[in-house]
Motif scaffolding. Sequence first.
Motif, PDB file in Angstrom:
ATOM      1  N   GLY A  54      -2.768  52.875  22.516  1.00  0.00           N
ATOM      2  CA  GLY A  54      -1.582  53.325  22.676  1.00  0.00           C
ATOM      3  C   GLY A  54      -0.518  52.376  23.350  1.00  0.00           C
ATOM      4  N   GLN A  55      -1.020  51.565  24.455  1.00  0.00           N
ATOM      5  CA  GLN A  55      -0.088  50.838  24.967  1.00  0.00           C
ATOM      6  C   GLN A  55       0.255  49.609  24.200  1.00  0.00           C
ATOM      7  OE1 GLN A  55      -2.536  49.831  28.430  1.00  0.00           O
ATOM      8  NE2 GLN A  55      -1.762  51.684  29.545  1.00  0.00           N
ATOM      9  N   ILE A  56      -0.767  49.076  23.465  1.00  0.00           N
ATOM     10  CA  ILE A  56      -0.329  48.049  22.434  1.00  0.00           C
ATOM     11  C   ILE A  56       0.852  48.456  21.512  1.00  0.00           C
ATOM     12  CG2 ILE A  56      -1.178  46.645  20.387  1.00  0.00           C
ATOM     13  CD1 ILE A  56      -4.100  47.082  21.317  1.00  0.00           C
ATOM     14  N   CYS A  57       0.682  49.760  20.979  1.00  0.00           N
ATOM     15  CA  CYS A  57       1.663  50.366  20.151  1.00  0.00           C
ATOM     16  C   CYS A  57       3.045  50.407  20.732  1.00  0.00           C
ATOM     17  CB  CYS A  57       1.107  51.417  19.357  1.00  0.00           C
ATOM     18  SG  CYS A  57      -0.353  51.493  18.446  1.00  0.00           S
ATOM     19  N   MET A  58       2.753  51.039  21.874  1.00  0.00           N
ATOM     20  CA  MET A  58       4.381  51.128  22.646  1.00  0.00           C
ATOM     21  C   MET A  58       4.865  49.814  22.750  1.00  0.00           C
ATOM     22  SD  MET A  58       4.860  52.691  26.577  1.00  0.00           S
ATOM     23  CE  MET A  58       4.082  51.335  27.160  1.00  0.00           C
ATOM     24  N   LEU A  59       4.256  48.943  23.474  1.00  0.00           N
ATOM     25  CA  LEU A  59       4.771  47.743  23.722  1.00  0.00           C
ATOM     26  C   LEU A  59       5.401  47.068  22.416  1.00  0.00           C
ATOM     27  CD1 LEU A  59       1.990  46.313  26.332  1.00  0.00           C
ATOM     28  CD2 LEU A  59       4.579  46.649  26.513  1.00  0.00           C
ATOM     29  N   ALA A  60       4.654  47.119  21.391  1.00  0.00           N
ATOM     30  CA  ALA A  60       4.968  46.484  20.068  1.00  0.00           C
ATOM     31  C   ALA A  60       6.213  47.038  19.458  1.00  0.00           C
ATOM     32  CB  ALA A  60       3.874  46.401  18.804  1.00  0.00           C
ATOM     33  N   CYS A  61       6.222  48.464  19.694  1.00  0.00           N
ATOM     34  CA  CYS A  61       7.505  49.260  18.851  1.00  0.00           C
ATOM     35  C   CYS A  61       8.673  48.981  20.038  1.00  0.00           C
ATOM     36  CB  CYS A  61       6.989  50.883  19.279  1.00  0.00           C
ATOM     37  SG  CYS A  61       8.325  52.029  18.573  1.00  0.00           S
ATOM     38  N   MET A  62       8.692  49.004  21.391  1.00  0.00           N
ATOM     39  CA  MET A  62       9.620  49.011  22.244  1.00  0.00           C
ATOM     40  C   MET A  62      10.076  47.556  22.440  1.00  0.00           C
ATOM     41  SD  MET A  62       9.918  52.359  22.255  1.00  0.00           S
ATOM     42  CE  MET A  62       8.949  53.542  21.764  1.00  0.00           C
ATOM     43  N   LEU A  63       9.330  46.687  22.484  1.00  0.00           N
ATOM     44  CA  LEU A  63       9.668  45.415  22.993  1.00  0.00           C
ATOM     45  C   LEU A  63       9.702  44.143  21.740  1.00  0.00           C
ATOM     46  CD1 LEU A  63       7.619  44.786  25.925  1.00  0.00           C
ATOM     47  CD2 LEU A  63       9.938  45.914  25.816  1.00  0.00           C
ATOM     48  N   GLY A  64       8.993  44.805  20.551  1.00  0.00           N
ATOM     49  CA  GLY A  64       9.040  43.825  19.409  1.00  0.00           C
ATOM     50  C   GLY A  64      10.435  43.535  18.973  1.00  0.00           C
ATOM     51  N   LYS A  65      10.547  42.223  18.254  1.00  0.00           N
ATOM     52  CA  LYS A  65      11.934  42.153  17.312  1.00  0.00           C
ATOM     53  C   LYS A  65      11.397  42.386  15.999  1.00  0.00           C
ATOM     54  CE  LYS A  65      12.994  38.303  20.393  1.00  0.00           C
ATOM     55  NZ  LYS A  65      13.233  36.847  20.638  1.00  0.00           N
ATOM     56  N   ASN A  66      12.450  42.642  14.974  1.00  0.00           N
ATOM     57  CA  ASN A  66      12.203  43.010  13.791  1.00  0.00           C
ATOM     58  C   ASN A  66      11.415  42.082  13.063  1.00  0.00           C
ATOM     59  OD1 ASN A  66      12.708  44.703  11.428  1.00  0.00           O
ATOM     60  ND2 ASN A  66      14.804  43.670  11.180  1.00  0.00           N
ATOM     61  N   ARG A  67      10.306  42.776  12.279  1.00  0.00           N
ATOM     62  CA  ARG A  67       9.277  42.120  11.583  1.00  0.00           C
ATOM     63  C   ARG A  67       8.265  41.217  12.168  1.00  0.00           C
ATOM     64  NH1 ARG A  67      13.695  40.768   8.692  1.00  0.00           N
ATOM     65  NH2 ARG A  67      13.714  38.737   9.098  1.00  0.00           N
ATOM     66  N   GLU A  68       8.025  41.799  13.599  1.00  0.00           N
ATOM     67  CA  GLU A  68       7.240  40.947  14.271  1.00  0.00           C
ATOM     68  C   GLU A  68       5.677  41.915  14.241  1.00  0.00           C
ATOM     69  OE1 GLU A  68       9.234  38.388  17.507  1.00  0.00           O
ATOM     70  OE2 GLU A  68       8.717  40.256  18.199  1.00  0.00           O
ATOM     71  N   ILE A  69       4.605  41.250  14.480  1.00  0.00           N
ATOM     72  CA  ILE A  69       3.191  41.760  14.418  1.00  0.00           C
ATOM     73  C   ILE A  69       2.476  41.411  15.786  1.00  0.00           C
ATOM     74  CG2 ILE A  69       1.039  41.970  13.148  1.00  0.00           C
ATOM     75  CD1 ILE A  69       2.425  40.704  10.611  1.00  0.00           C
ATOM     76  N   PHE A  70       2.347  42.296  16.596  1.00  0.00           N
ATOM     77  CA  PHE A  70       1.459  42.258  18.102  1.00  0.00           C
ATOM     78  C   PHE A  70       0.083  42.174  17.790  1.00  0.00           C
ATOM     79  CE2 PHE A  70       5.785  42.583  19.058  1.00  0.00           C
ATOM     80  CZ  PHE A  70       6.014  42.851  20.614  1.00  0.00           C
ATOM     81  N   PHE A  71      -0.386  41.587  18.554  1.00  0.00           N
ATOM     82  CA  PHE A  71      -2.097  41.662  18.524  1.00  0.00           C
ATOM     83  C   PHE A  71      -2.541  41.281  19.994  1.00  0.00           C
ATOM     84  CE2 PHE A  71      -0.946  37.332  17.478  1.00  0.00           C
ATOM     85  CZ  PHE A  71      -2.006  36.612  18.295  1.00  0.00           C
ATOM     86  N   PRO A  72      -3.658  41.792  20.218  1.00  0.00           N
ATOM     87  CA  PRO A  72      -4.308  41.820  21.734  1.00  0.00           C
ATOM     88  C   PRO A  72      -4.763  40.221  21.748  1.00  0.00           C
ATOM     89  CG  PRO A  72      -5.650  43.118  20.456  1.00  0.00           C
ATOM     90  CD  PRO A  72      -4.612  42.736  19.647  1.00  0.00           C
ATOM     91  N   ARG A  73      -4.715  39.535  23.037  1.00  0.00           N
ATOM     92  CA  ARG A  73      -5.129  38.264  23.433  1.00  0.00           C
ATOM     93  C   ARG A  73      -6.611  38.569  23.749  1.00  0.00           C
ATOM     94  NH1 ARG A  73      -0.474  34.884  26.021  1.00  0.00           N
ATOM     95  NH2 ARG A  73      -2.163  33.146  26.008  1.00  0.00           N
ATOM     96  N   LEU A  74      -7.488  38.548  22.954  1.00  0.00           N
ATOM     97  CA  LEU A  74      -8.990  38.700  23.177  1.00  0.00           C
ATOM     98  C   LEU A  74      -9.774  37.431  22.802  1.00  0.00           C
ATOM     99  CD1 LEU A  74      -9.589  42.152  21.894  1.00  0.00           C
ATOM    100  CD2 LEU A  74      -9.606  41.529  24.239  1.00  0.00           C
ATOM    101  N   GLU A  75     -10.759  37.065  23.620  1.00  0.00           N
ATOM    102  CA  GLU A  75     -11.407  35.758  23.258  1.00  0.00           C
ATOM    103  C   GLU A  75     -12.842  35.946  22.739  1.00  0.00           C
ATOM    104  OE1 GLU A  75     -10.105  32.944  24.180  1.00  0.00           O
ATOM    105  OE2 GLU A  75      -8.676  33.657  25.209  1.00  0.00           O
ATOM    106  N   GLU A  76     -13.110  35.186  21.813  1.00  0.00           N
ATOM    107  CA  GLU A  76     -14.290  35.437  20.939  1.00  0.00           C
ATOM    108  C   GLU A  76     -15.554  35.941  21.639  1.00  0.00           C
ATOM    109  OE1 GLU A  76     -16.981  33.020  17.533  1.00  0.00           O
ATOM    110  OE2 GLU A  76     -14.873  31.915  18.303  1.00  0.00           O
ATOM    111  N   GLU A  77     -15.710  35.335  23.123  1.00  0.00           N
ATOM    112  CA  GLU A  77     -16.772  35.834  23.685  1.00  0.00           C
ATOM    113  C   GLU A  77     -16.913  37.257  24.306  1.00  0.00           C
ATOM    114  OE1 GLU A  77     -14.289  33.319  26.462  1.00  0.00           O
ATOM    115  OE2 GLU A  77     -15.230  33.150  24.516  1.00  0.00           O
TER     116      GLU A  77
END
Length: 402
Positions: A244-267
């Motif tokens: 839910g927090q990813i979606c809130m941050l993307a919705c409210m802080l994102g600029k037009n036509r931006e795609i957010f994603f969590p910064r997770l490492e392969e491990e």
Amino acid sequence: MFDLQKFINDFVTKRSQSMFLKDIEDNRGKLTRKIEGKTVLVIGGAGSIGSSFIKAILPFRPATLVVVDTNENALAELTRDLRSTKGMFIPEDYVPYPMDFASPVFEKMFRKRSGFDIVGNFSAHKHVRSEKDIYSVEALLKNNVLHAKLLLDLLAEFPPEEYFCVSTDKAANPVNIMGASKRIMEDVIFSYSDKFPVKTARFANVAFSNGSLPAGFIARLQKLQPISAPSDVKRYFVSPEESGQICMLACMLGKNREIFFPRLEEEQMMTFDKIATAFLEENGFEVLECASDGEAIEKAEDLKKGSLKYPVHYSGSDTSGEKAYEEFYTEQECVDLVRLKALGIVTDKEIPDKDKVKVLFNELTSVFEKEETTKEEVIVIMKAYLPNFEHIETGRSLDSKM
């Protein structure tokens, strides 16, 4: 008593608190200005991610919250959950509606309210298993793509300040129809970005979300049924709160036509068999590995006699559309890893070719209007639009397994 949230923190995400708390705190003022006193519509809000989005925005005190979902029982539980949570702010104008967002009654409600300031759309077919045959494929594409356009056309008449729609990590280099439908959905919403701001997010599996395999572990245990899981499929996981927090941050802080994603490492990737084993051990069982679903079902009879050896069947994945690993962006996409601490952002996405999107819509609509059509015909149409769509077809569906 088994504490699911603690289990997710300890064994799945391996984080004691949300990875997005710092970004929320750093932007608290901006989030408050964006949400406080605003009217909010959440479509598909009774699901795992939609309900978590609601819980993420409510502390910022919106004036209105309208929740639309076809699952009437889940809407009732959402309301009970919100009203039973200590300190939870619920606006006076809170209305949960059991209805389809593509229905005439939804349009009546939407027009009566003259639209909303913030719209989040979480209604989606999210499972790879949703492409078992032409009928399930048609339902998936109508929900994820064709009906989404109906909503966007309505929004264009009452432009919101912010529009957010969930994508998936499977949209990057898709190998299944669900992932490809979400990649197409990104183009569809971005084709309306000249009318109102649109943002989306690709993110990992939500640990123990509704309908997920890990959530099935709980149901199997409650029924003393065996557990089956793939041993070779690696996935990124976030907690329900984090989703839910990813979606809130993307919705409210994102600029037009931006795609957010969590910064997770392969491990940080996990396999489902490891989650299942940890889950059973935390519940006091010893894992008993079996060679087949059938053997596991037979051995499960001993659970009813008090056995603490829990039968499982772990095996390699052999079903259509399964991707062995997950990725959030392609080599061709521009990525910002500086703006936020725990989220990366795909930037500089252009407005898609509207004529090309229109042709795709017409082709999909036409093929579904035919008396007889095939899954293969649909895949050809989708490949023509997405040249990098490399569909994995094995002839087996997840519904053929436990």
